[in-house]
Write a protein that holds these residues in place. Structure first.
Motif, short mmCIF file in Angstrom:
data_model
loop_
_atom_site.label_atom_id
_atom_site.label_comp_id
_atom_site.label_asym_id
_atom_site.label_seq_id
_atom_site.Cartn_x
_atom_site.Cartn_y
_atom_site.Cartn_z
N SER A 8 0.80 -1.05 0.04
CA SER A 8 -0.13 0.00 -0.11
C SER A 8 0.83 1.32 0.08
O SER A 8 0.49 2.38 -0.56
N ALA A 9 1.96 1.33 0.55
CA ALA A 9 3.15 2.22 0.58
C ALA A 9 3.38 2.60 -0.89
O ALA A 9 3.47 3.80 -1.24
N GLY A 10 3.81 1.39 -1.47
CA GLY A 10 4.24 1.46 -2.80
C GLY A 10 3.31 2.21 -3.83
O GLY A 10 3.51 3.11 -4.82
N LEU A 11 1.92 1.64 -3.71
CA LEU A 11 0.94 2.26 -4.52
C LEU A 11 0.55 3.59 -4.04
O LEU A 11 0.29 4.41 -4.99
N LEU A 12 0.74 3.88 -2.69
CA LEU A 12 0.31 5.38 -2.30
C LEU A 12 1.50 6.38 -3.09
O LEU A 12 0.87 7.32 -3.55
N ILE A 13 2.54 5.90 -3.18
CA ILE A 13 3.58 6.82 -3.78
C ILE A 13 3.41 6.88 -5.20
O ILE A 13 3.44 7.94 -5.81
N ALA A 14 2.97 5.59 -5.91
CA ALA A 14 2.86 5.64 -7.31
C ALA A 14 1.65 6.58 -7.67
O ALA A 14 1.64 7.44 -8.64
N VAL A 15 0.64 6.35 -6.84
CA VAL A 15 -0.59 7.33 -7.30
C VAL A 15 -0.42 8.54 -6.87
O VAL A 15 -0.99 9.46 -7.74
N GLY A 16 0.36 8.87 -6.10
CA GLY A 16 0.55 10.33 -5.64
C GLY A 16 1.39 11.08 -6.63
O GLY A 16 1.13 12.19 -6.75
N LEU A 17 2.42 10.27 -7.13
CA LEU A 17 3.36 10.94 -8.20
C LEU A 17 2.34 11.07 -9.29
O LEU A 17 2.54 12.42 -9.97
N LEU A 18 1.39 9.97 -9.71
CA LEU A 18 0.63 10.43 -11.04
C LEU A 18 -0.11 11.74 -10.64
O LEU A 18 -0.44 12.43 -11.82
N ARG A 19 -0.70 11.71 -9.53
CA ARG A 19 -1.54 12.97 -9.25
C ARG A 19 -0.74 14.24 -9.20
O ARG A 19 -1.15 15.27 -9.90
N VAL A 20 0.50 14.19 -8.76
CA VAL A 20 1.16 15.34 -8.84
C VAL A 20 1.58 15.76 -10.43
O VAL A 20 1.54 17.24 -10.58
N PHE A 21 2.01 14.97 -11.25
CA PHE A 21 2.27 15.15 -12.66
C PHE A 21 1.43 15.17 -13.63
O PHE A 21 1.63 16.06 -14.60
N PHE A 22 0.24 14.53 -13.40
CA PHE A 22 -0.94 14.56 -14.40
C PHE A 22 -2.26 14.56 -14.03
O PHE A 22 -2.98 14.75 -15.07
N PHE A 23 -2.27 14.78 -12.71
CA PHE A 23 -3.71 15.04 -12.59
C PHE A 23 -3.93 16.38 -11.39
O PHE A 23 -2.72 16.75 -11.24
N GLU A 24 -4.92 16.67 -10.93
CA GLU A 24 -4.96 17.42 -9.83
C GLU A 24 -4.61 19.02 -10.30
O GLU A 24 -5.16 19.53 -11.23
N LYS A 25 -4.04 19.60 -9.45
CA LYS A 25 -3.29 21.12 -9.52
C LYS A 25 -2.20 21.32 -10.39
O LYS A 25 -1.77 22.24 -10.57
N GLY A 26 -1.41 20.10 -10.84
CA GLY A 26 -0.11 20.40 -11.32
C GLY A 26 0.95 20.44 -10.40
O GLY A 26 0.92 20.78 -9.35
N SER A 27 2.05 19.85 -11.00
CA SER A 27 3.41 19.91 -10.26
C SER A 27 3.84 21.22 -9.70
O SER A 27 4.32 21.36 -8.55
N ASN A 28 3.53 22.39 -10.38
CA ASN A 28 3.95 23.63 -9.88
C ASN A 28 3.29 24.00 -8.52
O ASN A 28 3.87 24.49 -7.61
N PHE A 29 1.97 23.43 -8.19
CA PHE A 29 1.12 23.53 -7.12
C PHE A 29 2.06 23.09 -5.90
O PHE A 29 2.33 23.52 -4.76
N TYR A 30 2.28 21.77 -6.07
CA TYR A 30 2.66 20.85 -5.28
C TYR A 30 4.25 21.29 -4.78
O TYR A 30 4.61 21.24 -3.56
#
Length: 152
Positions: free
Chosen positions: A52-74
């Protein structure tokens, strides 16, 4: 795109909740005098914790780079970096208990209960407690970050 963002957020939260549940289980279940099945259960839950920690990192990175507010926000938010540092610390703290649990394999393969020396017991309990404290801090940081608090 709102549906995809919602799906990614849900996956991220599910991974975080599974990770938290696993850690709470380990904290509650780990004790002196474990039986064979109890020790094996802790090992299985610790494996799910790691996955679950590995999946959390993977999904989180996808959110940062491809979804949500964009990497600049983060990347321009010090709360994001605090959250990442806390996640790294929790991950490092989890190594010791995991290694201890894996070392039970030899005695468990003989269908014997693991003998846990007092010092090791105290150290594992401390690491589990510190991991839980780190998760609480992460859970505090997450909504701050999502609301833009900490923007540089």
């Amino acid at each position: 795109m709102a549906i995809v963002n919602s799906i990614m957020a849900t996956l991220h939260h599910l991974c975080a909740f599974v990770l938290t549940a696993c850690l709470i289980f380990e904290f509650v279940a780990y004790r002196k005098g474990l039986g064979v099945e109890e020790a094996r259960r802790i090992q299985r839950v610790d494996l799910v914790y790691g996955i679950s920690a590995g999946l959390l990192i993977a999904v989180g990175l996808l959110r940062v780079f491809f979804f949500e507010k964009g990497s600049n926000f983060y990347f321009n938010n010090y709360i994001f970096w605090t959250k990442m540092a806390l996640f790294t610390i929790v991950g490092l703290l989890s190594i010791y208990p995991t290694v201890r649990f894996i070392k039970w394999n030899s005695v468990l393969s003989e269908n014997r209960s693991p003998e846990i020396p007092e010092a090791e017991f105290k150290n594992v309990r401390l690491m589990l407690w510190l991991e839980l404290a780190g998760l609480v801090l992460i859970l505090f940081a997450a909504p701050l970050m999502a609301r833009g608090i900490g923007m540089l």
